[in-house]
Design a protein around this motif. Structure first.
Motif, PDB file in Angstrom:
ATOM      1  N   GLY A 218      -2.174   5.218  15.720  1.00  0.00           N
ATOM      2  CA  GLY A 218      -2.438   4.651  17.043  1.00  0.00           C
ATOM      3  C   GLY A 218      -3.235   3.370  16.958  1.00  0.00           C
ATOM      4  O   GLY A 218      -3.127   2.615  16.000  1.00  0.00           O
ATOM      5  N   ASP A 219      -4.077   3.142  17.959  1.00  0.00           N
ATOM      6  CA  ASP A 219      -4.729   1.849  18.113  1.00  0.00           C
ATOM      7  C   ASP A 219      -6.000   1.737  17.284  1.00  0.00           C
ATOM      8  O   ASP A 219      -7.054   1.355  17.802  1.00  0.00           O
ATOM      9  CB  ASP A 219      -5.019   1.615  19.604  1.00  0.00           C
ATOM     10  N   TRP A 220      -5.919   2.086  16.011  1.00  0.00           N
ATOM     11  CA  TRP A 220      -7.050   1.995  15.098  1.00  0.00           C
ATOM     12  C   TRP A 220      -6.591   1.257  13.849  1.00  0.00           C
ATOM     13  O   TRP A 220      -5.499   1.520  13.344  1.00  0.00           O
ATOM     14  CB  TRP A 220      -7.566   3.404  14.740  1.00  0.00           C
ATOM     15  N   ASN A 221      -7.418   0.330  13.361  1.00  0.00           N
ATOM     16  CA  ASN A 221      -7.012  -0.464  12.198  1.00  0.00           C
ATOM     17  C   ASN A 221      -6.740   0.414  10.981  1.00  0.00           C
ATOM     18  O   ASN A 221      -7.428   1.410  10.762  1.00  0.00           O
ATOM     19  CB  ASN A 221      -8.111  -1.466  11.828  1.00  0.00           C
ATOM     20  N   GLY A 222      -5.757  -0.002  10.192  1.00  0.00           N
ATOM     21  CA  GLY A 222      -5.519   0.631   8.908  1.00  0.00           C
ATOM     22  C   GLY A 222      -6.498   0.086   7.873  1.00  0.00           C
ATOM     23  O   GLY A 222      -7.369  -0.728   8.181  1.00  0.00           O
ATOM     24  N   ALA A 223      -6.353   0.562   6.622  1.00  0.00           N
ATOM     25  CA  ALA A 223      -7.229   0.117   5.531  1.00  0.00           C
ATOM     26  C   ALA A 223      -6.378  -0.577   4.473  1.00  0.00           C
ATOM     27  O   ALA A 223      -5.419  -0.005   3.962  1.00  0.00           O
ATOM     28  CB  ALA A 223      -7.974   1.302   4.932  1.00  0.00           C
ATOM     29  N   GLY A 224      -6.768  -1.811   4.157  1.00  0.00           N
ATOM     30  CA  GLY A 224      -6.012  -2.612   3.200  1.00  0.00           C
ATOM     31  C   GLY A 224      -6.825  -2.924   1.957  1.00  0.00           C
ATOM     32  O   GLY A 224      -7.938  -2.407   1.760  1.00  0.00           O
ATOM     33  N   CYS A 225      -6.229  -3.742   1.117  1.00  0.00           N
ATOM     34  CA  CYS A 225      -6.882  -4.176  -0.107  1.00  0.00           C
ATOM     35  C   CYS A 225      -6.462  -5.633  -0.341  1.00  0.00           C
ATOM     36  O   CYS A 225      -5.728  -5.936  -1.295  1.00  0.00           O
ATOM     37  CB  CYS A 225      -6.429  -3.290  -1.259  1.00  0.00           C
ATOM     38  N   HIS A 226      -6.903  -6.517   0.589  1.00  0.00           N
ATOM     39  CA  HIS A 226      -6.544  -7.939   0.478  1.00  0.00           C
ATOM     40  C   HIS A 226      -6.836  -8.412  -0.942  1.00  0.00           C
ATOM     41  O   HIS A 226      -7.932  -8.170  -1.472  1.00  0.00           O
ATOM     42  CB  HIS A 226      -7.360  -8.786   1.456  1.00  0.00           C
ATOM     43  N   THR A 227      -5.866  -9.105  -1.530  1.00  0.00           N
ATOM     44  CA  THR A 227      -5.996  -9.528  -2.922  1.00  0.00           C
ATOM     45  C   THR A 227      -5.991 -11.051  -2.998  1.00  0.00           C
ATOM     46  O   THR A 227      -4.967 -11.692  -2.758  1.00  0.00           O
ATOM     47  CB  THR A 227      -4.872  -8.893  -3.767  1.00  0.00           C
ATOM     48  N   GLY A 260       1.385  -0.008  -2.584  1.00  0.00           N
ATOM     49  CA  GLY A 260       0.698   1.194  -2.086  1.00  0.00           C
ATOM     50  C   GLY A 260       1.592   2.027  -1.182  1.00  0.00           C
ATOM     51  O   GLY A 260       2.323   1.476  -0.339  1.00  0.00           O
ATOM     52  N   ASP A 261       1.530   3.338  -1.355  1.00  0.00           N
ATOM     53  CA  ASP A 261       2.360   4.251  -0.570  1.00  0.00           C
ATOM     54  C   ASP A 261       2.006   4.163   0.915  1.00  0.00           C
ATOM     55  O   ASP A 261       0.839   4.055   1.275  1.00  0.00           O
ATOM     56  CB  ASP A 261       2.144   5.691  -1.063  1.00  0.00           C
ATOM     57  N   GLY A 262       3.042   4.191   1.756  1.00  0.00           N
ATOM     58  CA  GLY A 262       2.825   4.202   3.209  1.00  0.00           C
ATOM     59  C   GLY A 262       2.564   2.823   3.791  1.00  0.00           C
ATOM     60  O   GLY A 262       1.986   2.698   4.869  1.00  0.00           O
ATOM     61  N   ILE A 263       3.029   1.769   3.077  1.00  0.00           N
ATOM     62  CA  ILE A 263       2.706   0.402   3.535  1.00  0.00           C
ATOM     63  C   ILE A 263       3.338   0.098   4.897  1.00  0.00           C
ATOM     64  O   ILE A 263       2.781  -0.653   5.697  1.00  0.00           O
ATOM     65  CB  ILE A 263       3.108  -0.633   2.459  1.00  0.00           C
ATOM     66  N   GLU A 264       4.481   0.748   5.187  1.00  0.00           N
ATOM     67  CA  GLU A 264       5.139   0.481   6.478  1.00  0.00           C
ATOM     68  C   GLU A 264       4.348   1.088   7.648  1.00  0.00           C
ATOM     69  O   GLU A 264       4.478   0.642   8.781  1.00  0.00           O
ATOM     70  CB  GLU A 264       6.597   0.954   6.459  1.00  0.00           C
ATOM     71  N   ASN A 310      -2.064  -2.293   0.331  1.00  0.00           N
ATOM     72  CA  ASN A 310      -2.729  -1.169   0.992  1.00  0.00           C
ATOM     73  C   ASN A 310      -4.036  -0.820   0.286  1.00  0.00           C
ATOM     74  O   ASN A 310      -4.165  -1.045  -0.924  1.00  0.00           O
ATOM     75  CB  ASN A 310      -1.844   0.074   0.875  1.00  0.00           C
ATOM     76  N   ALA A 311      -4.923  -0.137   1.000  1.00  0.00           N
ATOM     77  CA  ALA A 311      -6.162   0.364   0.389  1.00  0.00           C
ATOM     78  C   ALA A 311      -5.868   1.244  -0.827  1.00  0.00           C
ATOM     79  O   ALA A 311      -6.623   1.249  -1.789  1.00  0.00           O
ATOM     80  CB  ALA A 311      -6.967   1.159   1.414  1.00  0.00           C
ATOM     81  N   ASN A 312      -4.744   1.979  -0.796  1.00  0.00           N
ATOM     82  CA  ASN A 312      -4.440   2.926  -1.878  1.00  0.00           C
ATOM     83  C   ASN A 312      -3.615   2.300  -3.003  1.00  0.00           C
ATOM     84  O   ASN A 312      -3.018   3.010  -3.806  1.00  0.00           O
ATOM     85  CB  ASN A 312      -3.711   4.155  -1.314  1.00  0.00           C
ATOM     86  N   MET A 313      -3.577   0.972  -3.072  1.00  0.00           N
ATOM     87  CA  MET A 313      -2.795   0.309  -4.129  1.00  0.00           C
ATOM     88  C   MET A 313      -3.445   0.484  -5.500  1.00  0.00           C
ATOM     89  O   MET A 313      -4.629   0.781  -5.599  1.00  0.00           O
ATOM     90  CB  MET A 313      -2.606  -1.181  -3.798  1.00  0.00           C
ATOM     91  N   ASP A 314      -2.630   0.285  -6.541  1.00  0.00           N
ATOM     92  CA  ASP A 314      -3.133   0.299  -7.922  1.00  0.00           C
ATOM     93  C   ASP A 314      -3.404  -1.153  -8.335  1.00  0.00           C
ATOM     94  O   ASP A 314      -2.468  -1.946  -8.447  1.00  0.00           O
ATOM     95  CB  ASP A 314      -2.061   0.934  -8.827  1.00  0.00           C
ATOM     96  N   PRO A 315      -4.681  -1.531  -8.527  1.00  0.00           N
ATOM     97  CA  PRO A 315      -4.970  -2.938  -8.857  1.00  0.00           C
ATOM     98  C   PRO A 315      -4.295  -3.400 -10.157  1.00  0.00           C
ATOM     99  O   PRO A 315      -4.001  -4.591 -10.298  1.00  0.00           O
ATOM    100  CB  PRO A 315      -6.496  -2.983  -8.968  1.00  0.00           C
TER     101      PRO A 315
END
Ligand code: ADP
Ligand code: MN
Ligand code: MN
Ligand code: MN
Length: 336
Positions: A218-227, A260-264, A310-315
């Motif tokens: 819903g209307d809540w920000n997701g969590a990313g991993c800006h690179t 990262g899984d679930g990027i969509e 995504n926040a759950n990405m593998d660096p």
């Protein structure tokens, strides 16, 4: 004698998890090769379950203090070849191949604290006030978990990790820390160690930290991993920055499916994101896939920010892909 906490990345799917165990070592002896039961981590079958832990980065242990150590490891097969789940080995090879471009990375890790089944500080029923005052906020009505964030950044500093800063995020109970800028391997190793410290420290507060890219629908920000990334050429002039953005635009699917899984679920085109299947780049644009920071456009040199991971990405995977795409393109254009 001292304690060495051996830390490794398991074979969990679709998103790998951190594991660790403790080895007691004689004073004056360095942490060496060790092993674990791969059948319990989705890394081996029960009949031949041994996997090898090879230390790759050793730091002081800020939790136990004294002479104790954290020992980040790569997972190997008993043949001493990289295990199929070992994504670091491929990054090490790419970093070596493109070393002359002197790639730097700065990664912004967003995450969310949970208290049981709800984000920390959220009401038992219903939702907090809509998003507005939480980002970089102050005060007990808007900030949840600051004591954990402080303990985590102190621990990262004491371990010698290149932590660059922290901030409260747009969704309440969501936070960010940054690692970098440093070379791809060091940045990624430091990120995995900083993630381990985050989970470990939150444990002492009975709180769990999650890298779920969209913890609340819903209307809540997701969590990313800006690179954020730069080559030496990008740090010296502007055309290589634009060229890097264009090169990334030619490999959209390869990158996005490994970010990262679930990027969509997160890259919807809302909440400061660009749609995952539409590539765009621009100066200052937080609704673009790649943003060139305003100051970089003024200075005419610097770096670019890939906002998609995504926040759950593998660096190890994300920094390898960006290194390969950007440096191969630079070489194609004759930059040696
Ligand atoms: P934002 O405005 O997107 O929230 P942050 O300040 O959170 O930006 O993060 C910016 C990151 O960029 C930091 O981790 C910093 O280390 C990194 N960075 C700065 N300069 C460079 C560079 N030349 N190459 C790569 N990363 C860089
Ligand atoms: Mn940031
Ligand atoms: Mn952020
Ligand atoms: Mn950012």
């Amino acid at each position: 004698m001292y304690k060495a906490e051996y830390i490794w990345i398991d074979g969990a799917e679709p998103t790998a998890k951190l594991r660790s165990k403790t080895k007691i070592i004689e004073d004056g002896v360095e942490p060496g090769i060790w092993g674990f039961d791969g059948s319990s981590t989705n890394q081996a079958a029960g009949e031949s379950s041994d996997c090898v832990l090879k230390p790759v980065r050793i730091t002081p242990d800020p939790i136990r203090g004294g002479d104790n150590k954290l020992v980040l490891c790569e997972v190997l097969l008993i043949t001493m070849k990289p295990h199929p789940t070992n994504t670091r080995a491929a990054l090490a090879a790419a970093a070596k191949k493109y070393a002359k471009h002197e790639m730097w990375f700065g990664i912004e890790q967003e995450y969310t604290f949970f208290d049981g089944i709800k984000p920390l500080g959220w009401p038992d029923n219903g939702f907090p006030a809509p998003q507005f005052g939480y980002y970089c906020g102050v005060g007990a009505d808007e900030i949840f978990g600051r004591e954990i964030v402080e303990a985590h950044s102190d621990a990262c500093m004491a371990a010698g990790l290149k932590i660059a800063g922290t901030n409260a995020e747009v969704m309440p109970a969501q936070w960010e820390f940054q690692i970098g800028p440093n070379d791809p391997l060091e940045c990624s190793d430091h990120m995995w160690l900083a993630r381990w410290l985050l989970y470990r420290i939150a444990e002492d507060f009975d709180v769990s930290a999650t890298l779920n890219p969209k913890p609340i629908p819903g209307d809540w920000n997701g969590a990313g991993c800006h690179t954020n990334f730069s080559t030496k050429a990008m740090r010296e002039s502007y055309p290589p920055i634009e060229a890097a953005c264009k090169a990334l635009g030619e490999k959209v699917e390869l990158h996005v499916k490994n970010y990262g899984d679930g990027i969509e679920r997160r890259l919807t085109g809302r909440h400061e994101t660009a749609p995952y299947n539409k590539f765009s780049w621009g100066v200052s644009n937080r609704a673009a896939s790649i943003r060139i920071p305003w100051q970089v456009a003024v200075d005419k040199k610097g770096y670019a920010e890939d906002r998609r991971p995504n926040a759950n990405m593998d660096p190890y995977v994300v920094t390898r892909l960006i290194t390969e795409t950007v440096c191969a393109d630079a070489e194609k254009r004759g930059i040696k």
